[in-house]
Design a protein around this motif. Structure first.
Motif, PDB file in Angstrom:
ATOM      1  N   ILE A  21      -1.893  10.585  16.313  1.00  0.00           N
ATOM      2  CA  ILE A  21      -1.742   9.135  16.419  1.00  0.00           C
ATOM      3  C   ILE A  21      -3.027   8.457  16.893  1.00  0.00           C
ATOM      4  N   ARG A  25      -4.968   5.670  14.760  1.00  0.00           N
ATOM      5  CA  ARG A  25      -5.304   4.347  15.294  1.00  0.00           C
ATOM      6  C   ARG A  25      -6.776   4.033  15.066  1.00  0.00           C
ATOM      7  N   GLU A  65       3.567   2.226   9.085  1.00  0.00           N
ATOM      8  CA  GLU A  65       3.472   2.920  10.375  1.00  0.00           C
ATOM      9  C   GLU A  65       4.377   2.246  11.400  1.00  0.00           C
ATOM     10  N   ASP A  67       3.813   2.888  14.847  1.00  0.00           N
ATOM     11  CA  ASP A  67       3.039   2.776  16.081  1.00  0.00           C
ATOM     12  C   ASP A  67       2.619   1.322  16.298  1.00  0.00           C
TER      13      ASP A  67
END
Length: 171
Positions: A21, A25, A65, A67
């Protein structure tokens, strides 16, 4: 600028398929920065579709996504894409980009994402006004005001204030 684009491309080539992750990012941020740098570079030389392609690449790769940090990047890019489309005189497409951001993120609770939705709603109102679609423009500004008038975030309150002022000028 060309060197920076080469570095972005190398980063994307090396890490673009990572599943960690934190790396995802970083890749999302790099893709956003590449597209944004392309946009600002081309403002001086004249916009072209490469900026839109760069934004679309990020949206295709990270658009689904979950996140929050990546969703912030995606919402930001959706807005920037709309602004770039305005610069390309593709105002109807810009409205679609703003609508996509509003539809995708309108129920988010993260403040940064809500800011992007507020910008999209405000920008949609401006875009509709520029297309001489006064009633739709007022409706877009009203939706922004209604959705965000109780928010305490300063940036969102500034956007609401602008939407209110722009709406009132149209009445």
């Amino acid at each position: 600028a060309a060197y920076a684009f080469t570095l972005y491309d190398e980063l994307l080539q090396k890490f673009g398929n990572e599943t960690d992750i934190e790396i995802k990012r970083t890749v999302a941020k790099a893709m956003r920065e590449k597209a944004s740098n392309s946009f600002f570079n081309l403002l001086y030389k004249g916009l072209d579709d490469n900026t839109i392609k760069a934004y679309d690449a990020l949206l295709q790769k990270f658009g689904n996504e979950t996140d929050t940090t990546i969703k912030q990047q995606v919402a930001d890019v959706m807005n920037r894409k709309g602004v770039a489309l305005v610069g390309l005189k593709r105002r109807e497409d810009a409205i679609k980009a703003y609508d996509a951001c509003i539809e995708k993120f309108s129920n988010e609770t993260d403040t940064t994402i809500k800011q992007k939705v507020a910008w999209a709603m405000r920008n949609k109102g401006v875009g509709l006004d520029n297309l001489n679609r006064k009633k739709e423009s007022i409706k877009a500004f009203d939706a922004c005001i209604e959705k965000f008038s109780n928010e305490t975030d300063k940036e969102i309150q500034e956007i609401v204030k602008e939407a209110r002022e722009k709406r009132d000028k149209l009445r």
